[in-house]
Write a protein that holds these residues in place. Structure first.
Motif, PDB file in Angstrom:
ATOM      1  N   SER A 190      -9.056  -9.143   4.061  1.00  0.00           N
ATOM      2  CA  SER A 190      -8.391  -9.712   2.830  1.00  0.00           C
ATOM      3  C   SER A 190      -8.524  -8.571   1.805  1.00  0.00           C
ATOM      4  N   VAL A 221      -7.693  -5.327   2.457  1.00  0.00           N
ATOM      5  CA  VAL A 221      -6.860  -4.073   2.811  1.00  0.00           C
ATOM      6  C   VAL A 221      -5.361  -4.308   2.275  1.00  0.00           C
ATOM      7  N   ILE A 222      -4.973  -3.175   1.662  1.00  0.00           N
ATOM      8  CA  ILE A 222      -3.551  -3.383   1.209  1.00  0.00           C
ATOM      9  C   ILE A 222      -2.882  -2.177   2.133  1.00  0.00           C
ATOM     10  N   LEU A 223      -1.724  -2.779   2.616  1.00  0.00           N
ATOM     11  CA  LEU A 223      -0.936  -1.742   3.466  1.00  0.00           C
ATOM     12  C   LEU A 223       0.290  -0.982   2.707  1.00  0.00           C
ATOM     13  N   ARG A 256      -5.044  -8.648   5.908  1.00  0.00           N
ATOM     14  CA  ARG A 256      -4.343  -9.915   5.543  1.00  0.00           C
ATOM     15  C   ARG A 256      -3.499  -9.751   4.661  1.00  0.00           C
ATOM     16  N   LEU A 257      -2.193 -10.001   4.757  1.00  0.00           N
ATOM     17  CA  LEU A 257      -0.993 -10.017   3.977  1.00  0.00           C
ATOM     18  C   LEU A 257      -0.482 -11.379   3.701  1.00  0.00           C
ATOM     19  N   THR A 258       0.617 -11.343   2.586  1.00  0.00           N
ATOM     20  CA  THR A 258       1.645 -12.413   2.531  1.00  0.00           C
ATOM     21  C   THR A 258       2.575 -12.254   3.657  1.00  0.00           C
ATOM     22  N   ARG A 301       5.668 -12.855   2.761  1.00  0.00           N
ATOM     23  CA  ARG A 301       6.598 -12.235   2.018  1.00  0.00           C
ATOM     24  C   ARG A 301       6.534 -10.599   2.217  1.00  0.00           C
ATOM     25  N   SER A 302       5.277  -9.991   1.976  1.00  0.00           N
ATOM     26  CA  SER A 302       5.020  -8.531   1.959  1.00  0.00           C
ATOM     27  C   SER A 302       5.315  -8.300   3.458  1.00  0.00           C
TER      28      SER A 302
END
Ligand code: ATP
Ligand code: ATP
Ligand code: MOO
Ligand code: MG
Ligand code: MG
Lengths: 231, 234, 359, 359, 231
Positions: D280, D282-284, D327-329, D331-332
């Motif tokens: 949760s 981590v940004i990609l 973990r992303l949305t 939407r992303s």
């Protein structure tokens, strides 16, 4: 059945039951109060009260009986005034109940005190924050929670009262139908040749009653404990 | 009639008093409540105002004390019973010639002599007096086991805890496990007397009648069956 | 209704000296272990008599040591919600709930049993004994019991501390409802920043028996100087409005015009809610970042930079949505050449705005 | 030494049926509340006799229901570390520590009191009674007591659950030392993912009385399908080496050649350690991001994408450092056009790698 | 001081102290064991054992004395064989101690049992996991934890033993210097007119000793409780 024991013996059994029952019931409120005071309050003379409560356990019963006779007898400093207002103990079954109650009192107070000490004062505080005055807190929270201990104490006291002899015979004599309890009757039978058989029978009755009461107390105590814990 | 009467009597009289009370009730229709306890307990209760009508004591000391305090009606007092003290031993024991020559200590052979409390309970007091009179006390004293009442002393012999004991003749009479092996001379101890009297505080109309009944033939027969000597004359 | 509290008390090594006002809503007493929170609550409840002080609700004095007034506990008309529920084990849930009603004055505005039961969702439990309840259910009943005593003040001493995360999440909404639907002031002890952020109307920050800050929650929680538990727990509170609920499970909010996406919230469109953005979860970027998985980007201007003892630094960013705090390394501060007045962007992962922080 | 456990047991509504092997090191029994963890530990300890099963350490059989072998508790040579310490209140710390030594066979490899005391840092406490210890100190003594019983197996049932975060942080290193310095196998119950990530050599994942996965920690914890507590707690474990300690309070690590910066770690240069990167956090980014405050950027290739029921999706990224979960949305995922095989970058804030997750 | 009471009375005081002390000390291990069994074990006949333990509380003391006399007397089924191995109770102070111990036993067991029921079995389990066999667990964990209860039980039993009369005199009679305990002496004084003054003095001695013991028990109990809790 009635032939198994002479009728006076049966009347002694009946009287002992009555005496023990009343002794227990009447001393119960005072026993609970005393136990509560000893467990929860710090006051000057607390040690003295504790000692006084235990006194009948410590003194030879005959001495307790004499003290009762001297103080509560018709001429005693307490007995006289009480008689004026119609409360007579001397040579009545009520006196037997008083003697038995006093002798059993320390046992009752000990049992109840221990159960009070086991109650979390936090629950009582919670009740107070909800607006309950002190007495109400006691009645609605403390008392239900200590019920198993109270029952154990009461039944133990009852059993002890059933066996009380020395103080009773010294205080209220041994008048058949009025103050002759089971142990007094046993004593009388033991005083004469050939009385042993009857005495043994009375002992058996006495043991049966007291054992029944004890068993009852274990069972009720456990059941009530479960009910109180809400399980 | 259907009156009621309360008699305080020494516990050792239970069997006789049961019979007498039943007889009296049958004859008169009045009810007698007999409270049996140690003479000292009864006497103290009387001192404290017990609601008794008649007192029968196992010794004269307590009756004397009550009389001195005005608690009994001195006119009504009379010596009801006499008793003897006897030496008992286990069933089948050889008789003992009671006298200054007997060597009781030797006969005990290390065992105990069961008596009632020698300073406090009448039977014990009489027994000690006799042994003193017979010159035995000093040698026997260390072996005496004092029970709190005569019956308990008798029980010690009956169950074999003590080889011999000194009790009332009236106690020994019906105990199958013991034999009377000797009787102490009446002159070796103060007279054993059971006095009876009416209490001063009692205004029970039945008092006189019951006291009379105690002197009567039926009562005499009952007392004698229990081993008492009846001193009272009709 | 406002509660005003002034207290002085000393235990052996510990001295308490505080004064604060608790207006309607939830006033959180916030501070680390041993800062005196429980001592204050107990003094207000009457379970402890302080050396000196005065406690009053509007003009109604419960304690005034100078005037020698000290109402006994049972006259203070409180609803105390304990950490450990303290339900009466021998009474049913219903009897527990009704316990306080006997003592409430007839004239008191009486909470309606039905409504309270409804609000707390404890209808099916009424006949049970407390031993048969889960931890969360027990705490809900405790809340109901306090409410139904018609209190003039509700006290709660870490009511959630004994519960695990799942249970906490279950109870928090009920306290929110209390705050929003009941006019009684609530004194609430906590040392969990997320809880404070979510519930507090007013915050009283305590440290070593002293008040180090008090005021509206937004103000206190956004001030890293006042946060007694250290910068690691710092975070900003933003006020936002629900704009739309999207089909993909996200709700779109607007904070001062900046769109923010959070997992679906139950609030209706137009509802106002509070977001907490933990300083440790914010990434800064000078340029507007493109092609990131993070959906929430708040443009702003650096307002202040505070360096701590460790490798970290706290950057306050003034954004249209309000003040946002970001915790960076000093290395990053240097590398990005961050200075006061510089424009930059705060990047927050959508899912990093956890439900507990949406209120 | 390897412990092999096979157990079957049923309580009223609950059936346990497990078999697993615990090699040297820490084997964590991991699963949500009620999954049967305590039941297993108690059966191993001998506090519960299961319906059927076999428990042995190397060939030494402690329980074999078929062969009717069941050693009594005191013959099993355990060191059980309880959640609540359970020190003997009437004994001093020293006496508590020595309690088990009387019963250990003379031949047993005897842990050295001095070393254990040293390792746990409890030297100054030896003369005290347990009541005089803080929660953390108490738990350390409990560890020492278990060790000094010369056990062939150490059991620990949520030994940290009763402690607050600060205390937990205080104790965790001692368990790490145990794992690394003591050869005795350790069965460790936990449901805190961070704890598991930090400690586990082997993980046995449990769900409803069944083993849903077992194996080396890296493998199990990186597998979102096996994580019984749900995707929110998922995260990847990376192996890293300490490269350098910088002056600004950061340590530079290398994970498969990728440089990573974390707040100063106590390990010497060259030491190997484990990092946990929560999915949760981590940004990609498709493009290599520039000018961000985040210092840690791992390039990689999308390996798999799993969509859950909510608005979220779990993306596995194959990086030179190992597998990383994000973990992303959804939407992303759509907006960034993420697909298997696509190259992208994982952005992790320096400070988001919290000390608990560095081991 | 010695003049205040006749020397035989002082020897009765000394004997009573000795008898009560031994009665208490010797019954303590059995009391602890019985209390432990009743508190922790479920076995057939548990109700019966509990009843037996309480019997002396329930029966008139004289009856207990007779039962002792019948069973433990020189010719009794137990007393005979015991005498063969040199253990004699009849007419010895040891018999007085036996009688007092039996009469006090229920009080002792009750107090100890309650304190055992308050010990958390989890601590005992912890000791077992560390390799301690059952007896060792008891000696090193349970026993120290229940010490306050054991002390309370022991001192209560001591106080009760100081006052025991009926069973003692029935079983071992009243042999000055050997079996004449304080209560027997009091009883003897009360039997004769004019003996009250001496009786009152002995009662005072008896009360003082027992009260002292009780106070001691409260103090020691509290101190030991604090020590055990490690505060
Ligand atoms: N009865 C007492 N006697 C002595 N000191 C006390 C007493 N009660 C509390 N203290 C001390 O007062 C200080 C404040 O305690 P208090 O319980 O109010 O803290 P708190 O803020 O509630 O802490 P926590 O978050 O741990 O509950 C502490 O240092 C504590 O040790
Ligand atoms: N003595 C018992 N009688 C009946 N059911 C039991 C008993 N002990 C445990 N259970 C049940 O067995 C299941 C597993 O319990 P266990 O204590 O092993 O779970 P756990 O994984 O340790 O959970 P937690 O994380 O809450 O400690 C639960 O459903 C529990 O209710
Ligand atoms: O009348 Mo008694 O029983 O010898 O005192
Ligand atoms: Mg607190
Ligand atoms: Mg568990």
């Amino acid at each position: 059945m009635t032939g198994w024991l002479p009728p006076e013996a049966w009347s002694a059994v009946a009287l002992s039951l009555k005496v023990s029952l009343w002794a227990t019931l009447c001393s119960l409120p005072l026993g609970v109060f005393t136990a509560y005071a000893l467990a929860r309050w710090r006051f000057p003379g607390r040690g003295l009260v504790n000692g006084l409560v235990h006194l009948p356990l410590i003194l030879p019963p005959v001495v307790t009986g004499y003290i009762l006779l001297l103080s509560m007898g018709p001429q005693g400093p307490l007995g006289g005034p009480l008689a004026q207002i119609g409360v007579v103990f001397a040579f009545r079954w009520t006196g037997a109940a008083l003697a038995a109650g006093i002798m059993a009192f320390p046992l009752m107070v000990r049992a109840i005190r221990l159960s009070i000490e086991a109650v979390d004062p936090k629950l009582e505080q919670a009740a107070a924050t909800l607006g309950a005055p002190r007495l109400w807190v006691f009645a609605s929270v403390t008392l239900p929670m200590i019920l198993p201990g109270v029952i154990a104490g009461a039944i133990l006291a009852f059993a002890k009262a059933m066996g009380e002899f020395g103080a009773t015979i010294t205080f209220v004599s041994n008048i058949p139908g009025q103050t002759q309890t089971l142990p007094s009757a046993i004593y009388a039978f033991l005083q004469v040749p050939g009385g042993e058989a009857a005495a043994v029978k009375l002992v058996l009755v006495s043991v049966a009653v007291a054992m029944g009461a004890l068993l009852l107390s274990e069972v009720i105590g456990r059941r009530v404990a479960r009910r109180v814990a809400g399980i | 009639g259907e009156g009621r009467l309360t008699v305080f009597a020494a516990a050792s009289m239970k069997n006789a008093m049961d019979e007498i009370a039943a007889g009296y009730e049958a004859e008169t229709g009045n009810v007698v409540d007999v409270s049996l306890a140690g003479s000292s307990a009864l006497a103290r209760q009387i001192q404290q105002g017990a609601p008794a009508d008649i007192f029968i004591s196992a010794n004269t000391d307590w009756m004397d004390r009550l009389e001195a305090e005005g608690l009994i009606n001195a006119d009504s007092r009379f010596d009801l019973l006499g008793n003897a003290i006897v030496l008992v031993a286990a069933k089948g024991a050889a008789p003992v010639d009671i006298g200054p020559d007997m060597d009781l200590a030797a006969r005990l052979n290390g065992g105990r002599l069961a008596m009632a409390l020698v300073e406090a309970v009448p039977a014990g007091i009489y027994g000690k007096a006799s042994l003193e009179a017979l010159g035995q006390w000093d040698s026997v004293a260390p072996m005496v086991a004092q029970a709190d009442n005569v019956r308990a002393a008798l029980a010690l012999v009956a169950v074999g805890a003590a080889p011999m004991g000194i009790v009332y003749a009236s106690d020994a009479v019906a105990e199958p496990r013991v034999d009377v092996v000797g009787t102490f001379p009446a002159d070796s101890h103060p007279p054993i007397v059971y006095p009876a009297a009416k209490l001063s505080s009692s205004d029970n109309p039945l008092d006189a009648g019951f006291l009379a009944y105690l002197r009567g033939a039926e009562a005499r027969a009952a007392f004698e069956r229990q081993g008492f000597a009846v001193l009272a004359q009709e | 209704m406002t509660v005003s509290v002034r207290l002085q008390h000393s235990f052996g090594g510990f001295g308490l000296d505080v004064a604060f006002e608790a207006p309607a809503g939830i006033t959180v007493l916030f501070g680390r272990s041993g800062s005196g929170k429980t001592t204050i609550i107990n003094a207000v409840a009457g379970l402890l008599t302080p050396d000196a002080g005065r406690i009053a609700i509007d003009g109604w004095v419960m304690l005034d040591t100078e005037a020698r007034v000290a109402l006994p506990v049972h006259r203070r008309r409180l609803g105390y919600i304990f950490q450990d529920a303290r339900l009466f084990p021998h009474l049913s849930v219903r009897q527990n709930l009704l316990f306080g009603q006997f003592f409430a004055p007839k004239s008191a505005p009486r909470a309606d049993m039905g409504r309270v039961v409804e609000m707390l969702g404890i209808g099916p439990l009424l006949a049970r004994r407390p031993a048969m309840l889960s931890g969360g259910e027990r705490q809900r009943v405790a809340i109901g019991r306090a409410l139904l005593a018609a209190p003039r003040l509700i006290l709660a001493d870490e009511p959630l501390a004994a519960l695990d995360e799942a249970r906490k999440a279950e109870i928090l909404p009920y306290f929110e409802r209390l705050r929003d639907e009941v006019s009684v002031p609530i004194l609430y002890v906590s040392h969990a920043p997320a809880e404070v952020a979510r519930l507090a109307t007013t915050v009283v920050a305590l440290e070593g028996g002293r008040v180090t800050g008090q005021g509206p929650a937004m103000q206190i929680l956004g001030d890293p100087n006042l946060m007694p538990t250290g910068v690691r727990d710092a975070g900003a509170l933003l006020q936002a409005v629900v704009v739309r609920h999207h089909d993909d499970g996200l709700s779109e909010l607007s904070a001062g015009g900046v769109p923010l996406f959070v997992p679906r919230v139950p609030h209706p469109t137009g509802a106002s809610l509070r977001l907490r953005i933990a300083a440790s979860e914010v990434i800064l970027s000078r340029a507007r970042p493109e092609g990131l998985s993070a959906l929430n980007i708040l443009p702003g201007v650096v307002e202040a930079i505070r360096e701590g003892e460790g490798p970290g630094a706290m950057v306050s960013l003034d954004t249209p949505a309000g003040r946002v705090l970001a915790r960076l390394t000093r290395r990053s501060v240097t590398a990005m050449d961050l200075r006061v007045g510089v424009a930059c962007h705060a990047i927050v992962k959508t899912v990093a705005i956890a439900p507990e922080n949406v209120s």
